[in-house]
Design a protein around this motif. Structure first.
Motif, PDB file in Angstrom:
ATOM      1  N   GLN A  74      -4.438   9.101   6.529  1.00 24.01           N
ATOM      2  CA  GLN A  74      -4.288   7.666   6.327  1.00 24.01           C
ATOM      3  C   GLN A  74      -3.914   7.364   4.886  1.00 24.01           C
ATOM      4  N   ARG A  75      -4.419   8.156   3.955  1.00 32.25           N
ATOM      5  CA  ARG A  75      -4.054   7.975   2.543  1.00 32.25           C
ATOM      6  C   ARG A  75      -2.569   8.234   2.339  1.00 32.25           C
ATOM      7  N   ASP A  76      -2.019   9.259   3.030  1.00 34.13           N
ATOM      8  CA  ASP A  76      -0.579   9.535   2.946  1.00 34.13           C
ATOM      9  C   ASP A  76       0.226   8.351   3.474  1.00 34.13           C
ATOM     10  N   ARG A  77      -0.252   7.750   4.564  1.00 34.34           N
ATOM     11  CA  ARG A  77       0.457   6.611   5.147  1.00 34.34           C
ATOM     12  C   ARG A  77       0.424   5.403   4.210  1.00 34.34           C
ATOM     13  N   ARG A  78      -0.741   5.159   3.598  1.00 34.56           N
ATOM     14  CA  ARG A  78      -0.851   4.023   2.673  1.00 34.56           C
ATOM     15  C   ARG A  78       0.048   4.216   1.458  1.00 34.56           C
ATOM     16  N   LYS A  79       0.072   5.443   0.961  1.00 31.02           N
ATOM     17  CA  LYS A  79       0.917   5.733  -0.191  1.00 31.02           C
ATOM     18  C   LYS A  79       2.393   5.552   0.154  1.00 31.02           C
ATOM     19  N   PHE A  80       2.769   6.001   1.348  1.00 33.35           N
ATOM     20  CA  PHE A  80       4.152   5.870   1.807  1.00 33.35           C
ATOM     21  C   PHE A  80       4.552   4.397   1.895  1.00 33.35           C
TER      22      PHE A  80
ATOM     23  N   PRO B  99       8.737  10.450   0.047  1.00 28.21           N
ATOM     24  CA  PRO B  99       7.800  11.463   0.557  1.00 28.21           C
ATOM     25  C   PRO B  99       6.680  10.848   1.394  1.00 28.21           C
ATOM     26  N   ILE B 100       6.421  11.442   2.546  1.00 32.57           N
ATOM     27  CA  ILE B 100       5.289  11.063   3.383  1.00 32.57           C
ATOM     28  C   ILE B 100       4.153  12.075   3.217  1.00 32.57           C
ATOM     29  N   ARG B 101       4.487  13.311   2.804  1.00 31.45           N
ATOM     30  CA  ARG B 101       3.496  14.335   2.508  1.00 31.45           C
ATOM     31  C   ARG B 101       3.987  15.169   1.337  1.00 31.45           C
ATOM     32  N   THR B 102       3.086  15.493   0.438  1.00 34.65           N
ATOM     33  CA  THR B 102       3.426  16.349  -0.690  1.00 34.65           C
ATOM     34  C   THR B 102       2.617  17.642  -0.609  1.00 34.65           C
TER      35      THR B 102
ATOM     36  N   GLY C 294       2.877   8.767  -6.344  1.00 30.25           N
ATOM     37  CA  GLY C 294       2.692   7.384  -5.919  1.00 30.25           C
ATOM     38  C   GLY C 294       1.272   7.133  -5.447  1.00 30.25           C
ATOM     39  N   ILE C 295       0.628   6.137  -6.028  1.00 27.02           N
ATOM     40  CA  ILE C 295      -0.765   5.845  -5.683  1.00 27.02           C
ATOM     41  C   ILE C 295      -0.829   5.056  -4.375  1.00 27.02           C
ATOM     42  N   ASP C 296      -1.875   5.295  -3.593  1.00 32.35           N
ATOM     43  CA  ASP C 296      -2.018   4.577  -2.331  1.00 32.35           C
ATOM     44  C   ASP C 296      -2.639   3.206  -2.568  1.00 32.35           C
TER      45      ASP C 296
END
Length: 679
Positions: free
Chosen positions: A109-115, A129-132, A296-298
């Protein structure tokens, strides 16, 4: 058969043939002319365009330079990793695609918020990026199912790393994706072409201030492409040159020590070498983890940082403004001497209060006959009430502004604020209603003790104290110490502005220096510096966070934490040949000698003696329950430097003394409670 009709038809036929022939010739002429234009006149242009369709020039973004402290400790570095990226313009259903991707690789969910946050600052055709930091297994799993996800791909990226996380975060700063505003600003730069292909840029701190030095030189590859746009072979190239590393004047071990001394308290400290303006420590508490911004911060963490009542994102040393309280008095004293309103021997009677215009200004306690020296040692309010009244607001402004109050220091960090050193023009420009624009004589009185409209940064206070320590010669504070060439690895010092003599009379400066030196011996800070093997100069200060009515006595227990007075202290040492000057504030912590001065004592013990607080002392300091050092100090050289250290030839490292080999320094100051005198 009519002969005349036959001849007429033949004539018409000949005319039509002639017209058609002319038209054909004209058309052939147009075609011939066009061929001449294409093949002769515009040959070079079309040949170049054809070549460009066959070739493509791709920028090669350079590795970003590192950020190091004065000992070579790495504060910012790089690492490479695979990222899973989405180009929205090539995806039909974004949410569905992300859900399907989550079945192949883990997407939190953190990846989604950051995206989603990155989408707000990006164009639909840009890859986000959606995942790093994908593992090799995850890369292989996605590659096997790549055909299912048009618009999704894996990229090898270079990421910024902040190994010390939250230590010195306000100084180091962070990088972020290039926004539209950044692109517009870059277009105005002389080296705008050097930023082709660049996706991240310094957003804050040293990362922002030294962006061009850290960025490096962009390279390029010229590729031959097929009709479908795919690269066939490389025709030519120029490699990218990595950015230079920036070496800071910070001692990151000292920085970390001070941040730990604060514990959960809020405040700021700036320590400067008065001889040259080098910033040795610049602390702002609370801090935050810089790695939250990598990639990028979420939304959740962004909200947490920005909505916290403690305001961790605020650089309190650079952008926080506070009334200086009694720490303002030494500089008022210089102004009084230089303006001719006082001499060192001018004596007034301090009865504990002073009445002006029917209003009584309280002082705390009477000091009796008081001259300049006694006014600083005993922190007499009455002396400075009277001095402020005698000088007037305009003279106070004109004498204190050159010292840096209410002015930008010019430190090499962006975002510095001026604070407020008021005068009548300032008030006229600040307030809207006519009755608010007028300056009243009573407003001048509070300025003398660092209250009223006075609001300055801790950096300004430290810089003014460094000027006093340096016998009236001011240096511009600077964090950038040098740069390490990315190719030769040679260290080169960064340019520094020349020192600026203030032009004060030497006897006036020495009169004030003698007074602040006595503060730690017989004044308000004597308890904190009991047992020190060096003599320091200082001045305590207590500044109101909220106003208190004239007939009402201040009572901290009746106020909420955020309404209590601030604790301030300014100092330099050693007295005879100062190598460190500082200013420190602990927000809502009370008297200057109670909270701020003990932190200053530990900083000076570290810098001058190589002493590091004991574990017991650190624990007590974090709670604000220590004055003189508790227990045997540790040797600072035995405390490991935090993080990886790069040995750099030519780096002007400040060697810390080994206090265990110095008999005077090895003495442990007595511990336990001491009397705290109100300033």
């Amino acid at each position: 058969m009519d002969v005349r009709n036959t001849e007429s038809e033949l004539m018409d036929f000949r005319v039509r043939v002639w017209v058609i022939g002319v038209v054909v010739m004209l058309l052939l002429g147009v075609v011939w002319a066009r061929l001449v234009v294409l093949q002769v006149v515009r040959h070079d242009a079309y040949a170049e365009r054809a070549e460009s369709n066959r070739t493509a020039v791709v920028p090669i973004v350079p590795n970003r330079g590192q950020i190091l402290d004065r000992n070579g400790v790495v504060l910012a570095s790089n690492y490479s990793a695979y990222t899973l990226e989405i180009t929205r313009s090539k995806v039909e259903n974004l949410e569905e695609t992300i859900d399907q991707l989550a079945e192949v690789v883990e997407i939190s969910q953190r990846d989604r918020r950051k995206f989603k946050r990155l989408m707000e600052d990006s164009k639909s055709f840009e890859s986000i990026p959606i995942r790093t930091r994908l593992s090799d297994v995850e890369v292989a799993k996605f590659a096997a199912q790549r055909w299912r996800f048009p618009g999704v791909d894996i990229q090898a990226r270079l990421f910024r790393s902040y190994p010390l996380e939250n230590v010195g975060s306000h100084i180091v700063g962070y990088i972020g994706r290039v926004s539209q505003k950044d692109k517009e600003a870059i277009e105005e730069w002389e080296d705008a072409a050097n930023y082709r292909g660049t996706e991240v840029i310094g957003k804050l701190g040293i990362e922002q201030s030294y962006e061009k030095e850290l960025h490096g030189q962009t390279g390029w590859e010229q590729l031959e492409t097929s009709a479908g746009g795919y690269a066939v072979r490389r025709l030519n190239s120029r490699p990218a040159t990595p950015g230079d590393s920036i070496v800071l004047s910070l001692d990151i071990r000292l920085q970390k020590m001070v941040e730990e001394l604060y514990g959960n308290r809020r405040g700021a400290l700036v320590a400067i070498d008065p001889r040259n303006g080098e910033v040795l420590a610049m602390v702002s508490k609370p801090t935050y983890d810089l790695n939250l911004f990598v990639g990028g911060i979420d939304t959740e963490n962004w909200a947490m940082l920005n909505e916290s009542i403690d305001r961790p994102m605020l650089n309190r040393a650079l952008r926080g403004t506070y009334p200086p309280g009694s720490t303002f008095k030494p500089f008022m004293a210089i102004a009084g001497l230089e303006s001719g309103k006082r001499t060192p021997d001018t004596t007034i009677m301090d009865n504990g209060s002073w009445t002006f215009g029917g209003h009584t200004f309280r002082s705390g306690h009477p000091n009796g006959p008081t001259n300049l020296r006694r006014s600083i040692i005993k922190s007499s309010n009455v002396y400075y009430y009277m001095l402020a009244n005698d000088m007037g607001v305009e003279a106070i402004h004109d004498w204190l502004a050159p010292m840096g109050f209410g002015q930008l220091t010019g430190v090499d960090l962006k975002g510095e604020v001026r604070g407020v050193l008021p005068n009548q023009e300032w008030k006229r420009n600040t307030y809207k209603r006519p009755e608010q624009k007028k300056w009243f004589a009573g407003e001048t009185i509070s300025l003398g003790i660092g209250q009223g409209y006075n609001n300055f940064t801790i950096l300004q206070l430290a810089n003014a104290m460094a000027m006093l320590a340096n016998h009236g010669v001011k240096n511009k504070p600077q964090l950038g110490l040098g740069r390490v060439d990315a190719v030769t690895r040679e260290y080169q010092p960064l340019p520094r502005d020349a020192a600026q003599p203030m032009g004060y009379k030497a006897s006036n400066v020495e009169a004030v220096r003698s007074a602040v030196a006595a503060v730690t011996v017989e004044g308000t800070a004597r308890g904190v510096f009991m047992g020190a093997s060096y003599q320091s100069a200082g001045k305590t200060g207590t500044a109101q966070a909220v106003g208190v009515r004239q007939n009402e006595k201040y009572n901290a227990s009746r106020l909420s934490e955020y309404q209590r007075d601030h604790s301030l202290y300014i100092a330099y040492a050693p007295v005879d040949n100062p190598t460190i000057a500082l200013a420190v504030i602990v927000e809502n912590a009370g008297f200057g000698a109670a909270a701020a001065a003990p932190i200053a004592r530990r900083v000076m013990d570290y810098w001058l003696l190589g002493r590091y607080p004991s574990e017991d002392d650190m624990a007590a300091m974090r709670k604000g329950q220590a004055s003189t050092p508790i227990g045997p100090s540790r040797n600072a050289n035995d405390i490991p430097l935090p993080g990886e250290t790069l040995p750099l030839a030519g780096l002007p490292v400040h060697p810390l003394p080994d206090y265990r080999t110095d008999g005077a320094a090895a003495a442990v100051a007595p511990s336990g409670p001491v009397e705290v005198e109100e300033d």
